[in-house]
Design an enzyme around this catalytic site. Sequence first.
Site, PDB file in Angstrom:
ATOM      1  N   SER A 118       4.741   2.516   7.886  1.00  0.00           N
ATOM      2  CA  SER A 118       4.399   1.365   7.043  1.00  0.00           C
ATOM      3  C   SER A 118       5.615   0.810   6.317  1.00  0.00           C
ATOM      4  O   SER A 118       6.361   1.549   5.671  1.00  0.00           O
ATOM      5  CB  SER A 118       3.370   1.762   5.984  1.00  0.00           C
ATOM      6  OG  SER A 118       2.084   1.801   6.504  1.00  0.00           O
ATOM      7  N   HIS A 153       0.817  -1.219   0.000  1.00  0.00           N
ATOM      8  CA  HIS A 153       0.000   0.000   0.000  1.00  0.00           C
ATOM      9  C   HIS A 153       0.849   1.267   0.000  1.00  0.00           C
ATOM     10  O   HIS A 153       0.355   2.347  -0.319  1.00  0.00           O
ATOM     11  CB  HIS A 153      -0.989  -0.003   1.173  1.00  0.00           C
ATOM     12  CG  HIS A 153      -0.386   0.298   2.508  1.00  0.00           C
ATOM     13  ND1 HIS A 153      -0.109  -0.678   3.436  1.00  0.00           N
ATOM     14  CD2 HIS A 153      -0.027   1.459   3.102  1.00  0.00           C
ATOM     15  CE1 HIS A 153       0.393  -0.131   4.526  1.00  0.00           C
ATOM     16  NE2 HIS A 153       0.456   1.167   4.347  1.00  0.00           N
ATOM     17  N   ASP A 204      -0.031  -7.644   1.574  1.00  0.00           N
ATOM     18  CA  ASP A 204       0.419  -6.253   1.641  1.00  0.00           C
ATOM     19  C   ASP A 204       1.938  -6.149   1.632  1.00  0.00           C
ATOM     20  O   ASP A 204       2.542  -5.413   2.413  1.00  0.00           O
ATOM     21  CB  ASP A 204      -0.154  -5.550   2.873  1.00  0.00           C
ATOM     22  CG  ASP A 204      -0.087  -4.027   2.740  1.00  0.00           C
ATOM     23  OD1 ASP A 204       0.205  -3.537   1.635  1.00  0.00           O
ATOM     24  OD2 ASP A 204      -0.330  -3.330   3.747  1.00  0.00           O
TER      25      ASP A 204
END
Length: 341
Positions: free
Chosen positions: A203, A94, A124
């Site tokens: 992230s 993402h 992911d």
Amino acid sequence: MEREKPTLVVTITAIAVAAILLVVFVWPGPGGLSFASDDRGLFDERLVGEVYSRVSPAVVEIYSDRKSGDSFIEVTSGSGFLIDKEGHIVSNNHVVQAAERVRISFSDHRNAEAVVQVRNPANDLVLLKVDPKLVLDIEPVELGDSSLVRPGQMVIIIGSPFGLKNSVSVGVSSGVDRSLSSELGRFIPGMLQTDALISPGSSGGPMLNSAGRVVGITTAIELSSDQVNQRIGFAVPINTLKELLPQLKEPGIVRPPWLGTLSQSLRPLLVERLSLPVERGFYVVRVASGSPAEEAGLVASGVDDEGRPAAGGDIIVAVDGVPVAAGAELTSQLNRRQPGD
């Protein structure tokens, strides 16, 4: 997972290029504050410092750009880490999914463009690659074993929250074998839960154990409905990456096996209402047209006038003889196979 009040799950990519940091100073009054005397620290400062010094050079900041006229604009940023001397960098899918150009910023402030080598949206994950000459002097991270992580063990997070490069936070593993839905609507099994502070921009960064080995890839936070000082962090287990690495080093998209059903985990009320013969498993509510499930002859129940599962659906209780009772368990067993098995 049922909760007493609604929550919000958000990925932790930094959306803006800057953030406002608010510092609140509280004067405790003339009496000051008093605490019980305790010589023990919250964590081993020397150990954390050593891990940070050793690992942080391999942690990078990632910028995702999109075209705007004749130039680029930055749309997201996140973190990643170098896993080998070939220039491979791991992050979350993402972080770069909207990118038309990906830039990497190293801890020594050198910058480079990276190639998106392969994506794995189901977990992911993304594997990026930079020129190996750029990482000659950087020691890659060491990958640990996420199956050994236990609740209460110390974890260390390194990343770039709010664009603050190579920040570190410390906490504990709050839980293991959690599940979180990916952008494909599939569960990511085996997720690690932590109370270590992670924020937008973290992230794709590494979650490390006390030995400085990567045990997870920081992925998401879950906020309480009031979003005030109540958050839980999640990381993709590093063993998922290790299992996929041979495929990830082949350019393209790693597509997971799929079943093609909409199923509901058996709960006591559902078992009672439909007089089902078992108490653990998945009740098949819908079957996608042209799916492997349809080809195999799985029968869907459909729903009644109130939108509840009707009678007559098949129940999935095991995959190749391995019992499954939760969504993450079913996904985990399917992920051990290849499409077409």
